[in-house]
Write a protein that holds these residues in place. Sequence first.
Motif, PDB file in Angstrom:
ATOM      1  N   ALA A 144      26.676  -0.699  10.401  1.00  0.00           N
ATOM      2  CA  ALA A 144      25.683  -1.289  11.259  1.00  0.00           C
ATOM      3  C   ALA A 144      24.939  -2.408  10.524  1.00  0.00           C
ATOM      4  CB  ALA A 144      24.634  -0.052  11.486  1.00  0.00           C
ATOM      5  N   LEU A 145      24.080  -2.945  11.011  1.00  0.00           N
ATOM      6  CA  LEU A 145      23.228  -4.155  10.428  1.00  0.00           C
ATOM      7  C   LEU A 145      21.986  -3.733  10.787  1.00  0.00           C
ATOM      8  CD1 LEU A 145      25.185  -7.431  10.953  1.00  0.00           C
ATOM      9  CD2 LEU A 145      24.943  -6.237   8.905  1.00  0.00           C
ATOM     10  N   PHE A 146      20.949  -3.411   9.764  1.00  0.00           N
ATOM     11  CA  PHE A 146      19.587  -3.194  10.179  1.00  0.00           C
ATOM     12  C   PHE A 146      18.561  -4.412   9.730  1.00  0.00           C
ATOM     13  CE2 PHE A 146      21.010   0.224  11.873  1.00  0.00           C
ATOM     14  CZ  PHE A 146      21.021   1.525  11.214  1.00  0.00           C
ATOM     15  N   PRO A 147      17.380  -4.481  10.218  1.00  0.00           N
ATOM     16  CA  PRO A 147      16.476  -5.835   9.929  1.00  0.00           C
ATOM     17  C   PRO A 147      15.771  -5.370   8.856  1.00  0.00           C
ATOM     18  CG  PRO A 147      15.730  -4.783  11.882  1.00  0.00           C
ATOM     19  CD  PRO A 147      16.772  -3.819  11.486  1.00  0.00           C
ATOM     20  N   VAL A 148      15.556  -6.211   7.562  1.00  0.00           N
ATOM     21  CA  VAL A 148      14.692  -6.234   6.718  1.00  0.00           C
ATOM     22  C   VAL A 148      14.253  -7.239   6.203  1.00  0.00           C
ATOM     23  CG1 VAL A 148      14.550  -5.201   4.068  1.00  0.00           C
ATOM     24  CG2 VAL A 148      16.159  -4.181   5.845  1.00  0.00           C
ATOM     25  N   TRP A 149      12.676  -7.371   5.986  1.00  0.00           N
ATOM     26  CA  TRP A 149      12.275  -8.506   5.406  1.00  0.00           C
ATOM     27  C   TRP A 149      11.797  -8.163   3.858  1.00  0.00           C
ATOM     28  CZ3 TRP A 149      11.138 -12.940   8.120  1.00  0.00           C
ATOM     29  CH2 TRP A 149      11.077 -12.711   9.351  1.00  0.00           C
ATOM     30  N   LEU A 150      12.417  -9.438   3.167  1.00  0.00           N
ATOM     31  CA  LEU A 150      12.649  -8.985   1.800  1.00  0.00           C
ATOM     32  C   LEU A 150      11.970 -10.315   0.971  1.00  0.00           C
ATOM     33  CD1 LEU A 150      14.354  -6.935   0.097  1.00  0.00           C
ATOM     34  CD2 LEU A 150      16.268  -8.478   0.188  1.00  0.00           C
ATOM     35  N   LEU A 151      11.438  -9.874  -0.204  1.00  0.00           N
ATOM     36  CA  LEU A 151      10.910 -11.106  -1.056  1.00  0.00           C
ATOM     37  C   LEU A 151      11.152 -10.631  -2.379  1.00  0.00           C
ATOM     38  CD1 LEU A 151       9.249 -13.580  -1.535  1.00  0.00           C
ATOM     39  CD2 LEU A 151       7.227 -12.320  -1.648  1.00  0.00           C
ATOM     40  N   ASN A 152      11.551 -11.276  -3.453  1.00  0.00           N
ATOM     41  CA  ASN A 152      11.829 -10.954  -4.648  1.00  0.00           C
ATOM     42  C   ASN A 152      10.912 -11.930  -5.329  1.00  0.00           C
ATOM     43  OD1 ASN A 152      13.986  -8.810  -4.798  1.00  0.00           O
ATOM     44  ND2 ASN A 152      15.095 -10.256  -3.997  1.00  0.00           N
TER      45      ASN A 152
END
Lengths: 363, 300
Positions: A299-307
């Motif tokens: 499955a593909l799940f939505p994530v907001w990411l910041l490194n």
Amino acid sequence: MESVTYKCPSCSAPIVFDGVSQSMKCSSCGNAFETETLRQFDEAMKGAEEADRFGWEAYEEGGENWLGDEGDASMYECPSCSGQIVGDANTAASFCPYCGNPAIMPKHVSGMYRPDYIIPFSVTKEQAQAALRKFYKGKPLLPKAFKSENRIESVTGIYVPFWLYDCRTDAQATFRASNTRSWSDSKYNYTKTDHYLASRAGNMDFEKVPVDGSVKLDDKYMEAIEPFDYSAALPFRSAYLSGFFADKYDLDAKDGQPRANQRIKNSAQAALESTVTGYGSVRLQNSNVQFSNGVAKYALFPVWLLNSVYRGRTYSFAMNGQTGKFVGVLPASAGRSWAWFGGIAAGLTVIISAIAIFGGFLQ
Amino acid sequence: MKKRGFSVLLPLLLIPILVIGAFSLPASADNLPRVVDNAGLLTESERAALASKIADIAEDWGMDVVVLTENGIGAKSVEAHADDFFDYEGYGLNSGRDGILFLVDMDSRQFHYSTSGYGITVFTDYGLEYIDGEVTPYLSDGDFYGAFTEYIGLADDFLREASENEPYDIWNPVDGGSYEPDPDPYEPDPYDPDYKYTALDAIYDAIQYHAEALLVIAALSVLIALVTVLIMRGKMNTARPQPYASSYIKNGLELTLAQDIFLYSTTTRTRRAESSSGGGGSSTHRSSSGSSHGGRSGRF
């Protein structure tokens, strides 16, 4: 006649039948047991000593390379960390979501499997940025330089690949439990401890235990933003990807199993342990789990990411793109920590001392 | 005429001798033996030596020290026998019937110390415990003369300590420390009539005066500051791996086996601390004659 050697439940030494007391007596620690008790103990221990069996079926890939046919797809590779991320023509490729490097280059796409499920983004970029600002607020130990250098603008929306594991678990466990009672008379203090062996077995169904399929993304962030609401999961359409990145998985269904196995086993043990009630102390002795009907889905799940990179270390922020739950790791300034520590210690000392002395509490 | 006069003078000359003789009698003019050896443990010379030491003590301190040995006392307890012997035989000096009696019964191999009057004050529970510890090894060895000599010697020491200082007790132990002068006596600054005592001086003095309490407050503040900063740092890291899969359980656990077997039981015991009457002093009881006695029993 089959010869059986029984072991002492208290000290594990071999135990023999004592004609004088007509019971089984341990020569090592002196405890005496009924024969029937030992037989039950022996059987319970044998049952629990089997090994775990993790029975998973092989994942059958959903077939064709979907990215090739449904519109232009570009894969971007980052020159500094080699992270690979896939987007279509609409994705704005600006910063590498893995390491923050601004230069990423489009490359030809190789095959990618079609996911079984996708949960679309419900959280907008503005909401993600607002959450990020809220996360930075009220953190007095955050170094000043971090806040000003950070790039809230470049928080990225990514569909993260997950393996979802279903299975039926048959778990068995034995526990040592004890109850303690104390009393005293005029001469002595007494403590009596009763020891028990509690055997438990049961079965549980686990559904869609998630393990993230990207080696690059730290598991602890992905696990910390769980759970995703699966009722909103939809069959995959590549249209959902528009405007967002989709991460290419580099962990096989097989390689994700150990993590799923660990979490399922821990839960099964905990569930069994919660049924051992009525004792002062309970300790797990051994356990085993048998999986059956093990199935993995992709499955593909939505994530907001910041490194963010600060002083050579990477600090990440991750937000569940469906529920809005966010987690992050921020650097703590040593200088500020000490300043706060000293300030509170000195301040409290002065205030409490003044109250104590001039309020007349001391003699 | 001369013959009659001589016979009158003779009795008159005897009077001063009698008077001097009366004063050299022991303070207890009751002729009771202080060493009653019914079990025959001592030789005549040993008995006499002990009796002489006891007489000295009676003269020095006014305390009646008695030794009693028996070869069986019937159904009575050693405590009752010792108390009754002391009371009914008429031991004890002065109006308070001050004394201590040491009974050794060879048949049951038990002993008992019985105190009376001022003896209760001098020989506290702690003191009797100490004497017990010193004397009993001699009894166990069979050295009865040594045991009684030790007993009398200790009684003498205890009486001296009670007279010069205070009776040996928990707060004044037998092997305790001695008085030492203060190594750092406080010397105030010499008087300066022009010196103005300011608020700063008041604060400085207050700190010095309450130094111990302030140290405790400072330590507590440091602890609170440490905990606070650690919590603040903890809030900076909210990404934690999830060891469980409890959100993904469908329908819950179906238990198929639940069996509890009782294995064994262990019992341990620890001896409780020997407690005297709270914080020192002497515990007392009433004997059959109605008088109060202190005391201690034991075996050898």
